[in-house]
Design a protein around this motif. Structure first.
Motif, PDB file in Angstrom:
ATOM      1  N   HIS A  62       0.773  -0.811  -0.453  1.00 18.59           N
ATOM      2  CA  HIS A  62       0.237  -0.090   0.013  1.00 18.59           C
ATOM      3  C   HIS A  62       1.061   0.969   0.177  1.00 18.59           C
ATOM      4  N   GLU A  63       1.944   1.347   0.463  1.00 15.82           N
ATOM      5  CA  GLU A  63       2.514   2.537   1.323  1.00 15.82           C
ATOM      6  C   GLU A  63       3.924   2.487  -0.998  1.00 15.82           C
ATOM      7  N   HIS A  64       4.470   1.917  -1.153  1.00 15.62           N
ATOM      8  CA  HIS A  64       4.899   1.679  -2.201  1.00 15.62           C
ATOM      9  C   HIS A  64       4.406   1.421  -3.864  1.00 15.62           C
ATOM     10  N   VAL A  65       3.518   0.482  -3.247  1.00 16.99           N
ATOM     11  CA  VAL A  65       3.303  -0.228  -4.727  1.00 16.99           C
ATOM     12  C   VAL A  65       2.347   0.987  -5.188  1.00 16.99           C
ATOM     13  N   ARG A  66       1.150   0.760  -4.315  1.00 19.09           N
ATOM     14  CA  ARG A  66      -1.021   0.966  -4.724  1.00 19.09           C
ATOM     15  C   ARG A  66      -0.681   2.533  -4.111  1.00 19.09           C
ATOM     16  N   ARG A  67       0.327   3.427  -3.372  1.00 18.31           N
ATOM     17  CA  ARG A  67       0.413   4.633  -3.593  1.00 18.31           C
ATOM     18  C   ARG A  67      -0.643   4.927  -2.230  1.00 18.31           C
ATOM     19  N   SER A  68      -1.420   4.175  -1.828  1.00 23.85           N
ATOM     20  CA  SER A  68      -2.410   4.950  -0.503  1.00 23.85           C
ATOM     21  C   SER A  68      -2.022   6.253   0.200  1.00 23.85           C
ATOM     22  N   SER A  69      -3.088   7.253   0.297  1.00 27.63           N
ATOM     23  CA  SER A  69      -2.330   7.281   1.481  1.00 27.63           C
ATOM     24  C   SER A  69      -1.819   7.311   3.132  1.00 27.63           C
ATOM     25  N   VAL A  70      -1.513   8.165   3.182  1.00 29.84           N
ATOM     26  CA  VAL A  70      -0.490   8.282   4.304  1.00 29.84           C
ATOM     27  C   VAL A  70      -1.330   7.988   5.497  1.00 29.84           C
ATOM     28  N   PRO A  71      -2.590   8.923   5.574  1.00 35.72           N
ATOM     29  CA  PRO A  71      -3.365   8.421   6.292  1.00 35.72           C
ATOM     30  C   PRO A  71      -4.448   7.147   6.575  1.00 35.72           C
ATOM     31  N   THR A  72      -4.332   6.815   5.178  1.00 31.34           N
ATOM     32  CA  THR A  72      -4.960   5.448   5.327  1.00 31.34           C
ATOM     33  C   THR A  72      -3.900   4.140   5.897  1.00 31.34           C
ATOM     34  N   VAL A  73      -2.483   4.328   4.975  1.00 35.21           N
ATOM     35  CA  VAL A  73      -1.575   3.353   5.067  1.00 35.21           C
ATOM     36  C   VAL A  73      -1.250   3.645   7.233  1.00 35.21           C
ATOM     37  N   ARG A  74      -1.500   4.554   7.650  1.00 41.32           N
ATOM     38  CA  ARG A  74      -1.656   4.622   9.046  1.00 41.32           C
ATOM     39  C   ARG A  74      -2.850   3.988   9.568  1.00 41.32           C
ATOM     40  N   ARG A  75      -4.275   3.989   9.200  1.00 43.19           N
ATOM     41  CA  ARG A  75      -5.433   3.319   9.660  1.00 43.19           C
ATOM     42  C   ARG A  75      -4.967   1.413   9.584  1.00 43.19           C
TER      43      ARG A  75
END
Length: 464
Positions: free
Chosen positions: A81-94
């Motif tokens: 999610h962090e490096h491939v899908r590039r989900s938002s930082v708050p989303t990765v945090r959740r």
């Protein structure tokens, strides 16, 4: 003990009998696989032939999977999610916080460590664990703890279900294994303690706006008349995002300043006359900076250090601060980039979303409407006003910023708009009466007097 007389080979695959169960043995990418097939010899031969063909064609085998611990899987999924899908930082945090509950649950003795060993009974035990767990709502160690809300439990379980879907796609689950969270049907779990979000009535809208002071009024009038998310409102910049001459407000992504619209969907919203006039009074002769400045900038005349910078100047300022942070040339984590970007927004004098909520709660508490605690109420009210006015659903969808092609937690864009839309009782009554108006002689009202059915001109039923 292996019965060697009962074993046979199909190409690269050896089939052998252990007790009363047939197993396969073969090498895939240098790793030995020994999947269990079952008691049927004919089926074991069939599977061996199928896997042999897949190995000959350099394809993944049907029964092959890579064992991995749940902790390793979680890290792979978060990195994806962090490096491939590039989900938002708050989303990765959740996602990180939600799956941490699973890691803590598995720290107990005799808990399954590998993904392939986690079954539906473990998922059910995890649900019971979550229902008994005490947490601090704000995350502070000394805060008063409470049980997790139903919505929080469901989010954690849905996140864990996505984690195991990822495991299946990466072949970390046996091919014949089901997602344990799908087996217990977490998607059908009701939320019994949810607080309903109720939009303002017309009277409450008037009372709320009349209670606003000169600084609060343009802020909350904009939220009510445009349906903006609070995060979108505080990131509006002059002159690009507000065209008072033509009467439009533009919601735009600002990736070079470290901010994106929640759905990445940009949109243009027309300004109704009363809002246009309020924003003209607010902006005055300012040409740069945030549309909505902090209260102290208006009350005390405070001028933030970057308030006169154009957008390109702000982007260069952020690049300079990032270069200063980078120093030795090592890459900067996205969370760090976001933190530095927030310092640029702060030095422009932008509002904090938390401040908006405090102001919103203070107003409602003062006028006896303390049950309204979230500025999102105004977004719900905006969608409901559009519903009352019979605005076309696609236009409502665009104004709300819900893309029809986007899927958000299982809902299409139109479905998300429907979640924000509420029907007032008066609208229900007028629409229902309009639908039945003129249906004189309808079989639905047979035997009912005109004074009872409410339909003018309906003849009274004859006596028996």
């Amino acid at each position: 003990m292996v019965n060697k007389t009962a074993s046979f080979r199909v190409g690269h695959v050896r089939v052998y009998l252990r007790g009363r169960v047939w197993y396969l043995s073969y090498f895939e990418q240098g790793v030995r696989r020994q999947p269990r097939v079952g008691p049927d010899r004919a089926y074991a031969r069939q599977m061996a032939a199928e896997i042999n063909g897949q190995l000959e064609a350099s394809l993944p085998s049907a029964l092959g999977f890579q064992p991995i611990t749940i902790g390793e899987l979680r890290q792979q999924w978060l990195d994806h999610h962090e490096h491939v899908r590039r989900s938002s930082v708050p989303t990765v945090r959740r996602y990180r916080a939600a799956t941490q509950h699973l890691i803590e649950f598995l720290s107990a003795p005799k808990s399954p460590g590998r993904v392939a060993d986690f079954r539906s009974q473990h998922a059910e035990a995890f649900v019971r664990y979550l229902r008994d767990k005490q947490v601090a709502p704000n995350g502070h160690a000394k805060a008063r703890k409470r049980n997790l809300h139903e919505s929080g439990i469901k989010f954690i379980l849905e996140t864990c279900s996505s984690l195991f879907n990822f495991a299946a796609r990466r072949r970390h689950l046996p091919p014949y294994a089901d997602n344990p969270f799908r087996v217990i049907e977490v998607h059908r779990m009701p939320i019994e303690d949810a607080r309903p979000v109720v939009p303002f009535t017309r009277d409450q809208e008037c009372r709320f706006l009349e209670a606003c002071d000169d600084w609060q009024f343009p802020v909350f009038l904009t939220l009510l008349c445009t349906g903006l998310r609070p995060g979108e409102l505080v990131h509006l910049l002059l002159p690009d995002d507000l065209d008072l001459e033509r009467g439009w407000l533009n919601v735009r992504n600002k990736p070079l300043l470290g901010w994106q619209v929640k759905t990445r969907t940009q949109r243009d919203i027309p300004l109704i006359p009363v809002l246009r006039q309020a924003l003209e009074d607010l902006v005055g002769d300012r040409q740069t900076g945030p549309v909505f400045l902090q209260r102290r900038c208006r009350a005390d005349g405070h001028e933030p250090p970057l308030s006169r910078h154009m957008r390109r100047d702000l982007e260069r300022e952020l690049a300079t601060r990032l270069a200063r942070e980078q120093g030795t040339g090592a890459s900067i984590a996205r969370a760090t980039r976001l933190r530095i970007a927030q310092t640029v927004w702060r030095d422009q004098g932008v509002l904090k979303v938390d401040w908006l909520r405090k102001e919103f709660m203070q107003i409602n508490s003062r006028i006896g409407m303390a049950e309204f605690t979230a500025p999102k109420t105004l977004r719900h009210s905006f969608a409901t006003i559009l519903q009352d006015a019979n605005v076309d659903p696609l236009i409502r969808n665009e104004l709300m910023g819900h893309s029809p092609s986007q899927i958000d937690r299982g809902h299409s864009g139109l479905g998300m708009t429907a979640i924000y839309t509420h029907t007032r009782p008066d609208t229900k009554r007028s629409q229902l009466e309009a639908a039945f108006a003129g249906r004189i002689g309808s079989p639905y009202i047979r035997g009912v007097g005109a004074h009872n059915c409410g339909v003018p001109g309906t003849p009274t039923a004859p006596e028996a």
